[in-house]
Design an enzyme around this catalytic site. Sequence first.
Site, PDB file in Angstrom:
ATOM      1  N   LYS A  78      -3.760  10.246  36.271  1.00  0.00           N
ATOM      2  CA  LYS A  78      -4.790  10.038  35.243  1.00  0.00           C
ATOM      3  C   LYS A  78      -5.805  11.175  35.303  1.00  0.00           C
ATOM      4  O   LYS A  78      -6.214  11.586  36.396  1.00  0.00           O
ATOM      5  CB  LYS A  78      -5.473   8.689  35.485  1.00  0.00           C
ATOM      6  CG  LYS A  78      -6.492   8.303  34.427  1.00  0.00           C
ATOM      7  CD  LYS A  78      -7.107   6.934  34.748  1.00  0.00           C
ATOM      8  CE  LYS A  78      -8.062   6.465  33.673  1.00  0.00           C
ATOM      9  NZ  LYS A  78      -8.673   5.146  33.988  1.00  0.00           N
ATOM     10  N   SER A 153      -8.239   1.733  30.327  1.00  0.00           N
ATOM     11  CA  SER A 153      -8.343   3.131  29.950  1.00  0.00           C
ATOM     12  C   SER A 153      -7.214   4.004  30.499  1.00  0.00           C
ATOM     13  O   SER A 153      -7.057   5.140  30.039  1.00  0.00           O
ATOM     14  CB  SER A 153      -9.675   3.697  30.424  1.00  0.00           C
ATOM     15  OG  SER A 153      -9.733   3.686  31.830  1.00  0.00           O
ATOM     16  N   SER A 177      -8.744  -1.314  34.041  1.00  0.00           N
ATOM     17  CA  SER A 177      -8.045  -0.161  33.456  1.00  0.00           C
ATOM     18  C   SER A 177      -6.700   0.198  34.058  1.00  0.00           C
ATOM     19  O   SER A 177      -6.016   1.066  33.528  1.00  0.00           O
ATOM     20  CB  SER A 177      -8.948   1.068  33.513  1.00  0.00           C
ATOM     21  OG  SER A 177      -9.835   1.018  32.438  1.00  0.00           O
TER      22      SER A 177
HETATM   23  N1  GLN Z   1     -12.409  -1.763  29.530  1.00  0.00           N
HETATM   24  C1  GLN Z   1     -13.385  -1.735  30.569  1.00  0.00           C
HETATM   25  C2  GLN Z   1     -14.523  -0.835  30.169  1.00  0.00           C
HETATM   26  O1  GLN Z   1     -14.471  -0.302  29.137  1.00  0.00           O
HETATM   27  C3  GLN Z   1     -12.781  -1.285  31.866  1.00  0.00           C
HETATM   28  C4  GLN Z   1     -12.513   0.174  31.939  1.00  0.00           C
HETATM   29  C5  GLN Z   1     -12.023   0.609  33.291  1.00  0.00           C
HETATM   30  O2  GLN Z   1     -11.551  -0.189  34.093  1.00  0.00           O
HETATM   31  N2  GLN Z   1     -12.160   1.895  33.556  1.00  0.00           N
HETATM   32  O3  GLN Z   1     -15.464  -0.644  30.867  1.00  0.00           O
END
Ligand code: GLN
Length: 486
Positions: A78, A153, A177
């Site tokens: 990532k 994400s 994420s």
């Molecule tokens: N969807 C969550 C957020 O927007 C989690 C994102 C993540 O785990 N990086 O904060």
Amino acid sequence: MDPTVHTIHELADLLKSRAISSREATEHYIERIARINPKINAYLAVIEEHALEQADDADARIGKGEVGPLLGVPLAIKDVICTRGVPTTCGSRMLKDYVPPYDAAVIERLAQAGAVILGKTNMDEFAMGSSTESSYFGPTKNPHNTDYVPGGSSGGSAAAVAADLCAGALGSDTGGSIRQPASYSGVVGLKPTYGRVSRYGLVAYASSLDQIGPITKDVRDAALLLSAIAGHDKRDSTSLDIPVPDYPGQLTGDVKGMKVGLPKEYFGEGLDEEVSRRVRQAVDVLREGGAEIIDISLPHTEYALASYYIIAPSEASSNLARFDGVRYGYREVHPDGGLTDMFEHTRSTGFGAEVKRRIMLGTYALSAGYYDAYYKKALQVRRLIREDFDRAFGAVDVIACPAAPTPAYRIGEKIADPLSMYLGDIYTVTANLAGIPGISVPAGMNGQGLPIGLQLLGRPLGEAEILAAAHFVQKHRTAEVPKPII
Ligand code: GLN
């Protein structure tokens, strides 16, 4: 032979027996990425030359008789994890030309293990989002149906694994994420206990919640990859100085006597019917294997999202202050403007809408006069959520629930409505607030051919238990989880 269809452990066996070389496997992947990636935008960068060099090194090590579960195995990373000499953009215009001068701890560990890094994967900007649509470099598409999001994400990593564009990948999980895109894309995703994996070199979103973890084709691979990246690192003060168990060795294939909790708050209003059915079927698989299923309650779950969406943006507003046009990457200067003007232009145009929304929410929640009402309250709720889990784990070994209330949705469907996007994080943010480990394992598909994930949550450092339960479900589930046709 097409090595790209294999799991990490299958490929490692082929490499060990010299049925294929790491260079050959890497070349197959590079060819497949060139063909498939334009359809799904999972990779932001493929580092062909570097990957082939690493493959040759691995082949030399194999030639000398060295063996290892990741030796010569091509992986994807990532783009929030720093890689020396290789751009690390965080899916943002702000870092589009940023090349880190050092490797993250997990990258060092993968290099020691002899893994090959194919490239960097797409993500929501600075990991803020649930669909990979907020990337400056365009959305990633779900390999099962390219009209749909892959989740986020870490959507690029999940899609790359699902589409056989790497043998396995790393993601990061601040509020879901890793687990949610794994669920949407039909692969396995594990968020370790907070502190299990070093965050050194992970670009920080919300430091008290962030963890790096594996996204893989099966549960054994998740165990292998976790074993490679876990462990103490003095450069991350929150990293735990506790020995790393042999995770793959603990996949016993047995769940007899395991106590599995079903939290009623995770099966209530807003849960899609097909998701509920598939998750319950997966729980039945555990029951038939001799696990004891116990109804439990985690009473503060309803406050988790509100607490998370104060704490995460608050930490983000502080962490992202460093992107000021001076120290990193992007800068916008207007001829007549001064320094303040430069900060303003850089930050207004370098960040996308979602990141700016989070910075504003966080700055507000931390500001004098509101701190006690929002941030302090959110921390108090966080403690209550942790206590809910502590109590539950007095009675059960693992907790089973959906990873997300719905399967993947259409690209564009929720982008204009941030609140509905946030609501989709309801079942994942709790593990980050409590610091406990969680895994998503495919439970089946819905009627439209979109994957559904079962989430298993464990005690602090209970990775081996959730891996064992997930492994059992994967082995004995009756629902089909076909590979995407792409
Ligand atoms: N969807 C969550 C957020 O927007 C989690 C994102 C993540 O785990 N990086 O904060």
